[in-house]
Design a protein around this motif. Sequence first.
Motif, mmCIF file in Angstrom:
data_model
loop_
_atom_site.group_PDB
_atom_site.id
_atom_site.type_symbol
_atom_site.label_atom_id
_atom_site.label_comp_id
_atom_site.label_asym_id
_atom_site.label_seq_id
_atom_site.Cartn_x
_atom_site.Cartn_y
_atom_site.Cartn_z
ATOM 1 N N GLU A 3 49.050 42.500 49.835
ATOM 2 C CA GLU A 3 49.046 43.126 48.514
ATOM 3 C C GLU A 3 50.461 43.254 47.954
ATOM 4 O OE1 GLU A 3 47.443 45.139 45.093
ATOM 5 O OE2 GLU A 3 46.691 43.711 46.580
ATOM 6 N N VAL B 190 44.292 52.572 43.185
ATOM 7 C CA VAL B 190 43.917 52.564 44.597
ATOM 8 C C VAL B 190 42.409 52.663 44.773
ATOM 9 C CG1 VAL B 190 44.097 53.805 46.787
ATOM 10 C CG2 VAL B 190 46.131 53.470 45.367
ATOM 11 N N ARG C 213 40.622 48.949 44.189
ATOM 12 C CA ARG C 213 40.584 48.503 45.584
ATOM 13 C C ARG C 213 39.327 48.926 46.319
ATOM 14 N NH1 ARG C 213 45.313 48.108 42.557
ATOM 15 N NH2 ARG C 213 46.711 46.641 43.583
ATOM 16 N N SER D 56 45.192 42.871 40.208
ATOM 17 C CA SER D 56 44.471 43.242 41.426
ATOM 18 C C SER D 56 43.421 42.220 41.817
ATOM 19 C CB SER D 56 43.794 44.606 41.248
ATOM 20 O OG SER D 56 44.741 45.600 40.921
ATOM 21 N N VAL E 153 42.221 41.443 45.694
ATOM 22 C CA VAL E 153 40.889 41.824 46.173
ATOM 23 C C VAL E 153 40.128 40.598 46.677
ATOM 24 C CG1 VAL E 153 38.650 42.765 45.501
ATOM 25 C CG2 VAL E 153 40.749 43.862 44.703
ATOM 26 N N ALA F 205 40.051 48.711 51.413
ATOM 27 C CA ALA F 205 40.530 49.827 50.591
ATOM 28 C C ALA F 205 41.822 50.410 51.149
ATOM 29 C CB ALA F 205 39.448 50.902 50.484
ATOM 30 N N LEU G 130 44.795 47.452 50.912
ATOM 31 C CA LEU G 130 45.204 47.191 49.531
ATOM 32 C C LEU G 130 45.728 48.458 48.873
ATOM 33 C CD1 LEU G 130 42.320 44.813 48.362
ATOM 34 C CD2 LEU G 130 44.563 44.217 49.289
ATOM 35 N N GLY G 131 45.170 49.618 49.258
ATOM 36 C CA GLY G 131 45.662 50.888 48.711
ATOM 37 C C GLY G 131 47.100 51.164 49.128
ATOM 38 N N ALA H 131 49.281 49.003 47.081
ATOM 39 C CA ALA H 131 49.391 49.500 45.705
ATOM 40 C C ALA H 131 50.395 50.650 45.614
ATOM 41 C CB ALA H 131 48.020 49.958 45.205
#
Length: 389
Positions: free
Chosen positions: A39, A74, A78, A265, A269, A283, A286-287, A290
């Motif tokens: 990410e 987030v 995500r 995003s 994703v 989640a 990727l969170g 972010a």
Amino acid sequence: MILKTFGWSFGVTAIGLAAAFYFWGWEGFAVVAILSVLEISLSFDNAVVNAGVLKKMNAFWQRIFLTIGILIAVFGMRLVFPVAIVSVTAGIGPIDAVQLALDNPDQYQEMVTDAHPSIAAFGGMFLLMIFLNFIFEERDVHWLGRLERPLAKLGRIDSFSVGVALAALLLTASTVATHAYQHGGTYSDESSTVLLAGLAGVLTYLVVGGLSGFFENKLEEDEERAEAEVEEAKAAGQQPTVVGLAGRAAFFLFLYLEVLDASFSFDGVIGAFAITNHIFWMALGLGIGAMYVRSLTIYLVREGTLDEYRYLEHGAHYAIGALATMLLVSIRWHLPEVVTGGVGVALIGLSFWSSVRANRADAATRRGGGDDGDGGGVDSGKSAIPSGV
């Protein structure tokens, strides 16, 4: 400065990786860590563009973007976004979609893969509009002057960027989308889906970007008069009317940033499914990524990096153009994540090095007494951002 700016990101990273290890062991820990790196590599250009818009906003709206905005980024993009894709395409409720992701992750991944053409078309066209409006705009500083100067002249034609974008969409729908990739290695004709989703992306840019640009330009045009009105209103003990205008301008800039972040995003994703189809691992990973994009955005604004390194914003927009193209191409052909992330990082790296060389040349010229220190329009002052964010 580093700890102050990236402290929250470090904290979220530690908590996220600890949770992954506690619930899923070393496998979950490793996958979440890989997704975080993925990410960050895919979203560096996002941070640069965010910083360019964020520095125009006042302290209140900067805090809104960096707090509420990160929650949307987030949890919305995500976690909720992949579930929403399956919910819409399969015609089932969100709770059933989550249950499907937990009970049958392979089928869940197949549904997301089949929805990729519409996702890529929407995000690709939105990002393409951002790139085209940048490259066709008259500006004082040019990175690739031989290319940018003639394109800026073409941009004087009304709605030229929209025409180019629609031509690109028609080309994509009539060629690439006729053999759109589906799960299991099959292909189907998704021309109409891509055409509609791409038009929605262009329309979204025109509405959100147009409104934010309108209010931003109006603020600039009325700046001198607004200052006088503010002083008069303060003297009379009244609320300055310019605050309401600034609020509207910042609100639409906020919407623009959120749609922009959502478009960035998409590739992260979709790319995450190449690594795992576990929605909670996705989640978390990727969170975490972010959060670093948020911190990097803060750092760029606080340090005035876009002013100091004059071509950095150019490199980010070229990276956007490349990402938009790759999203449209990915409707038919799978592109490795190392390519989609590496191209953007390379372009930004080149623009950074070009900025460093230009700054050195300016410094040498000033030492020789042949320049007044303007530095080609570069402002070395740092931009302000709320230190408490």
